[in-house]
Design an enzyme around this catalytic site. Structure first.
Site, PDB file in Angstrom:
ATOM      1  N   HIS A 134      44.690  31.808  36.375  1.00 22.48           N
ATOM      2  CA  HIS A 134      43.697  32.379  37.290  1.00 22.48           C
ATOM      3  C   HIS A 134      43.902  31.761  38.675  1.00 22.48           C
ATOM      4  O   HIS A 134      44.294  30.606  38.800  1.00 22.48           O
ATOM      5  CB  HIS A 134      42.279  32.054  36.821  1.00 22.48           C
ATOM      6  N   THR A 190      41.604  28.806  33.711  1.00 25.17           N
ATOM      7  CA  THR A 190      40.794  29.206  34.862  1.00 25.17           C
ATOM      8  C   THR A 190      41.082  28.321  36.068  1.00 25.17           C
ATOM      9  O   THR A 190      41.664  27.238  35.953  1.00 25.17           O
ATOM     10  CB  THR A 190      39.286  29.152  34.543  1.00 25.17           C
ATOM     11  N   GLN A 197      34.534  40.905  32.379  1.00 24.48           N
ATOM     12  CA  GLN A 197      33.457  39.930  32.292  1.00 24.48           C
ATOM     13  C   GLN A 197      32.903  39.964  30.865  1.00 24.48           C
ATOM     14  O   GLN A 197      33.004  41.002  30.186  1.00 24.48           O
ATOM     15  CB  GLN A 197      32.377  40.360  33.293  1.00 24.48           C
ATOM     16  N   HIS A 221      29.272  43.949  38.896  1.00 21.53           N
ATOM     17  CA  HIS A 221      29.350  42.546  39.325  1.00 21.53           C
ATOM     18  C   HIS A 221      27.917  42.051  39.607  1.00 21.53           C
ATOM     19  O   HIS A 221      27.097  42.818  40.118  1.00 21.53           O
ATOM     20  CB  HIS A 221      30.209  42.456  40.596  1.00 21.53           C
ATOM     21  N   PRO A 222      27.612  40.784  39.293  1.00 23.95           N
ATOM     22  CA  PRO A 222      26.246  40.286  39.518  1.00 23.95           C
ATOM     23  C   PRO A 222      25.700  40.594  40.921  1.00 23.95           C
ATOM     24  O   PRO A 222      24.511  40.849  41.083  1.00 23.95           O
ATOM     25  CB  PRO A 222      26.369  38.772  39.290  1.00 23.95           C
ATOM     26  N   GLU A 280      41.221  31.831  26.367  1.00 25.81           N
ATOM     27  CA  GLU A 280      41.066  31.249  27.709  1.00 25.81           C
ATOM     28  C   GLU A 280      40.567  29.809  27.623  1.00 25.81           C
ATOM     29  O   GLU A 280      39.712  29.497  26.794  1.00 25.81           O
ATOM     30  CB  GLU A 280      40.060  32.082  28.512  1.00 25.81           C
TER      31      GLU A 280
HETATM   32  C1  FAD Z   1      37.994  37.827  33.681  1.00 21.63           C
HETATM   33  C2  FAD Z   1      37.359  36.928  34.713  1.00 21.63           C
HETATM   34  C3  FAD Z   1      37.937  35.714  35.011  1.00 21.63           C
HETATM   35  C4  FAD Z   1      37.371  34.871  35.972  1.00 21.63           C
HETATM   36  N1  FAD Z   1      37.962  33.668  36.247  1.00 21.63           N
HETATM   37  C5  FAD Z   1      37.466  32.868  37.219  1.00 21.63           C
HETATM   38  C6  FAD Z   1      38.104  31.635  37.575  1.00 21.63           C
HETATM   39  O1  FAD Z   1      39.113  31.248  36.986  1.00 21.63           O
HETATM   40  N2  FAD Z   1      37.557  30.895  38.563  1.00 21.63           N
HETATM   41  C7  FAD Z   1      36.437  31.293  39.243  1.00 21.63           C
HETATM   42  O2  FAD Z   1      35.995  30.573  40.150  1.00 21.63           O
HETATM   43  N3  FAD Z   1      35.810  32.450  38.934  1.00 21.63           N
HETATM   44  C8  FAD Z   1      36.296  33.251  37.946  1.00 21.63           C
HETATM   45  N4  FAD Z   1      35.672  34.433  37.626  1.00 21.63           N
HETATM   46  C9  FAD Z   1      34.436  34.793  38.352  1.00 21.63           C
HETATM   47  C10 FAD Z   1      34.754  35.558  39.642  1.00 21.63           C
HETATM   48  O3  FAD Z   1      35.444  34.712  40.538  1.00 21.63           O
HETATM   49  C11 FAD Z   1      33.442  36.014  40.242  1.00 21.63           C
HETATM   50  O4  FAD Z   1      32.845  36.991  39.438  1.00 21.63           O
HETATM   51  C12 FAD Z   1      33.499  36.438  41.694  1.00 21.63           C
HETATM   52  O5  FAD Z   1      32.161  36.536  42.185  1.00 21.63           O
HETATM   53  C13 FAD Z   1      34.174  37.772  41.935  1.00 21.63           C
HETATM   54  O6  FAD Z   1      35.519  37.721  41.747  1.00 21.63           O
HETATM   55  P1  FAD Z   1      36.357  39.079  41.669  1.00 21.63           P
HETATM   56  O7  FAD Z   1      37.782  38.740  41.613  1.00 21.63           O
HETATM   57  O8  FAD Z   1      35.803  39.985  40.665  1.00 21.63           O
HETATM   58  O9  FAD Z   1      36.004  39.654  43.151  1.00 21.63           O
HETATM   59  P2  FAD Z   1      36.270  41.023  43.823  1.00 21.63           P
HETATM   60  O10 FAD Z   1      37.138  41.893  42.999  1.00 21.63           O
HETATM   61  O11 FAD Z   1      36.731  40.738  45.193  1.00 21.63           O
HETATM   62  O12 FAD Z   1      34.827  41.709  43.852  1.00 21.63           O
HETATM   63  C14 FAD Z   1      33.606  40.992  44.015  1.00 21.63           C
HETATM   64  C15 FAD Z   1      32.467  41.949  44.310  1.00 21.63           C
HETATM   65  O13 FAD Z   1      32.570  42.395  45.636  1.00 21.63           O
HETATM   66  C16 FAD Z   1      32.698  43.804  45.687  1.00 21.63           C
HETATM   67  N5  FAD Z   1      33.732  44.085  46.713  1.00 21.63           N
HETATM   68  C17 FAD Z   1      34.659  43.199  47.146  1.00 21.63           C
HETATM   69  N6  FAD Z   1      35.408  43.779  48.090  1.00 21.63           N
HETATM   70  C18 FAD Z   1      34.973  45.024  48.230  1.00 21.63           C
HETATM   71  C19 FAD Z   1      35.367  46.096  49.044  1.00 21.63           C
HETATM   72  N7  FAD Z   1      36.377  45.993  49.908  1.00 21.63           N
HETATM   73  N8  FAD Z   1      34.685  47.235  48.922  1.00 21.63           N
HETATM   74  C20 FAD Z   1      33.673  47.336  48.066  1.00 21.63           C
HETATM   75  N9  FAD Z   1      33.251  46.359  47.260  1.00 21.63           N
HETATM   76  C21 FAD Z   1      33.894  45.219  47.350  1.00 21.63           C
HETATM   77  C22 FAD Z   1      33.160  44.216  44.305  1.00 21.63           C
HETATM   78  O14 FAD Z   1      32.838  45.535  43.972  1.00 21.63           O
HETATM   79  C23 FAD Z   1      32.422  43.223  43.475  1.00 21.63           C
HETATM   80  O15 FAD Z   1      31.100  43.614  43.339  1.00 21.63           O
HETATM   81  C24 FAD Z   1      36.192  35.279  36.658  1.00 21.63           C
HETATM   82  C25 FAD Z   1      35.593  36.506  36.340  1.00 21.63           C
HETATM   83  C26 FAD Z   1      36.157  37.326  35.366  1.00 21.63           C
HETATM   84  C27 FAD Z   1      35.482  38.617  35.030  1.00 21.63           C
END
Ligand code: FAD
Length: 410
Positions: free
Chosen positions: A89, A61, A227, A170-171, A29
């Site tokens: 991404h 990213t 993560q 997730h944090p 990445e």
């Molecule tokens: C592999 C990887 C690549 C990443 N790349 C980037 C990047 O390129 N750019 C960037 O800015 N960030 C990136 N991130 C960070 C990421 O954007 C953050 O962690 C962000 O806070 C959450 O994104 P997500 O897609 O996991 O969110 P989601 O999948 O939407 O989830 C976020 C949180 O909300 C909860 N949640 C959301 N919707 C619901 C629902 N309907 N019901 C219940 N719970 C819900 C989930 O359980 C989780 O705790 C990356 C993270 C990882 C692990």
């Protein structure tokens, strides 16, 4: 540059070709660098890494808050043109075009399609700069699940889709535990400590996380990238739990390369990552020796990968931080065929676009000498305590400097 006019294959189809008993595939990445020099150097590194380790796919990213949309697309196109399978991404944060967030997403996906990019990591994104909580744009997506659904509804099978998974939760789903003795065995196993406090994703919150991850897969995501983590047992439990939840897609472990002590501390604190006590103790003991940190990063990475290979993974995914030494070292140590010579002479140009110019506590070089950042304003102006000067009665001067007048010391 070799031209690749064919659209990229889908990653899920490539993973399916893994032969039983063969070593895991490797993927890497990159992030969009802040400066033109950084982008130029990154392109050279991409070329070198393609030749030296031939990754199955390569991610780029999407900068925090959507700050790098155009550059991310450009880098993804460049990856594809230089023979990589690009995994771009995309987040839902700050996506607005003519006031319509869906239009912005649609147009970015159309551009990707035009370039022959066929693989997208669908993400929600972190809160935009200056905000504590993530807020959806009016009429926009509320989470990654919405984005996955939108892509499948509007683009069918055109794109391969991966989503983020969080072995420790997730944090946002990780909370402080006042009395650690009340934690269940599973809560203890994924718990972390920071500044003397204990944190974990409680069992009831972990279940919600898993239910939601299952929804992302059921909506059409092909595989999961996790993560970063430093305790492979937590990853193993996460894989077992996914299978119990009926999530049967490949789970690709995200491996953060340990490159430098400050970055390691910053990232593990931000993500509330579980850091085994012996890992933290070792890092603390060599914190002032940059080369020793990298050498240890290789050693620890090899150990983690061996444990992951025992669990059984299809792909080892390296968060390279746009560098190569640690990734190459780990792969060599695992017996992969790595060609070429490491060259990290460009390391100082690998600062992420959209990242803060400097953070409180960073050491910086200024026109008045070296100092420490006390505060940073939104336009990049920093308040710096100039430590190389001392005034009468032991006072230390403070300077307010525009971003052109200081640079971070790495
Ligand atoms: C592999 C990887 C690549 C990443 N790349 C980037 C990047 O390129 N750019 C960037 O800015 N960030 C990136 N991130 C960070 C990421 O954007 C953050 O962690 C962000 O806070 C959450 O994104 P997500 O897609 O996991 O969110 P989601 O999948 O939407 O989830 C976020 C949180 O909300 C909860 N949640 C959301 N919707 C619901 C629902 N309907 N019901 C219940 N719970 C819900 C989930 O359980 C989780 O705790 C990356 C993270 C990882 C692990």
């Amino acid at each position: 540059m070799s031209s690749n006019s064919e659209p990229n294959p889908k990653i899920i189809d490539l993973i399916a070709k893994k032969e039983a008993g063969s070593k895991p595939f490797v993927s890497i990445e990159f992030f969009p660098p802040r400066s033109d020099a950084g982008v130029k150097n990154l392109y050279a590194r991409m070329q070198r890494m393609k030749e030296s380790i031939n990754p199955l796919f390569s991610d780029v990213t999407w900068g925090a808050g959507g700050s790098t949309a155009d550059l991310t697309l450009e880098i993804a196109e460049h990856l594809k043109e230089t023979g990589h399978v690009a995994n771009m991404h995309m987040t839902c944060t700050n996506m607005e075009k003519d006031g319509d967030p869906k239009l912005a997403v649609h147009s970015a996906l159309k551009t990707a399609q035009k370039y022959g990019i066929r693989n997208i990591v669908a993400l929600r994104g972190d809160p935009a700069a200056g905000q504590d909580e993530w807020k959806a744009a009016d009429g926009g997506f509320t989470c990654a699940l919405d984005l996955v659904k939108y892509m499948r509804e509007n683009f069918g099978d055109e794109f391969g889709i991966s989503v983020a998974g969080y072995p420790e939760g997730h944090p946002n789903a990780i909370s402080e535990i006042e009395d650690p003795s009340t934690m269940s065995e599973s809560e203890k196993a994924r718990s972390s400590t920071c500044d003397g406090k204990t944190f974990t994703c409680k069992d009831e919150d972990y279940k919600k996380e898993m239910d939601y991850l299952k929804q992302k897969i059921d909506a059409g995501a092909d595989f999961i990238i996790t993560q970063m983590f430093f305790d492979t047992k937590v990853f193993g439990t996460f894989v077992d739990d996914c299978r119990k939840w009926g999530i049967n897609v490949p789970i690709v472990p995200g491996l953060m390369c340990i490159n430098a002590y400050p970055g390691f501390c910053k990232m593990t604190k931000f993500c509330k990552t579980r850091v085994p006590a012996e890992l933290q103790a070792k890092m603390d003991s060599i914190q002032d020796d940059a080369e020793a940190i990298k050498a240890f990063g290789v050693e620890y990475g090899i150990q983690m990968c061996r444990e992951l290979m025992e669990i059984g993974v299809d792909v080892l995914h390296f968060y390279t931080l746009n560098l190569e030494k640690v990734t190459f070292g780990i792969l060599k140590g695992l017996g992969y065929d790595v060609k070429g010579v490491v060259d990290e002479s460009d390391a100082s140009t690998m600062v992420a676009k959209g990242s803060a110019w400097a953070r409180v506590g960073d050491k910086v070089k200024t026109i008045y000498g070296s100092g420490t950042v006390q505060d940073v304003r939104s336009d990049g102006t920093a308040q710096v305590m100039i430590e190389s000067w001392s005034l009468a009665e032991g006072q230390t001067p403070t300077a307010f400097l525009q971003k052109e007048h200081y640079s971070k010391v790495f």
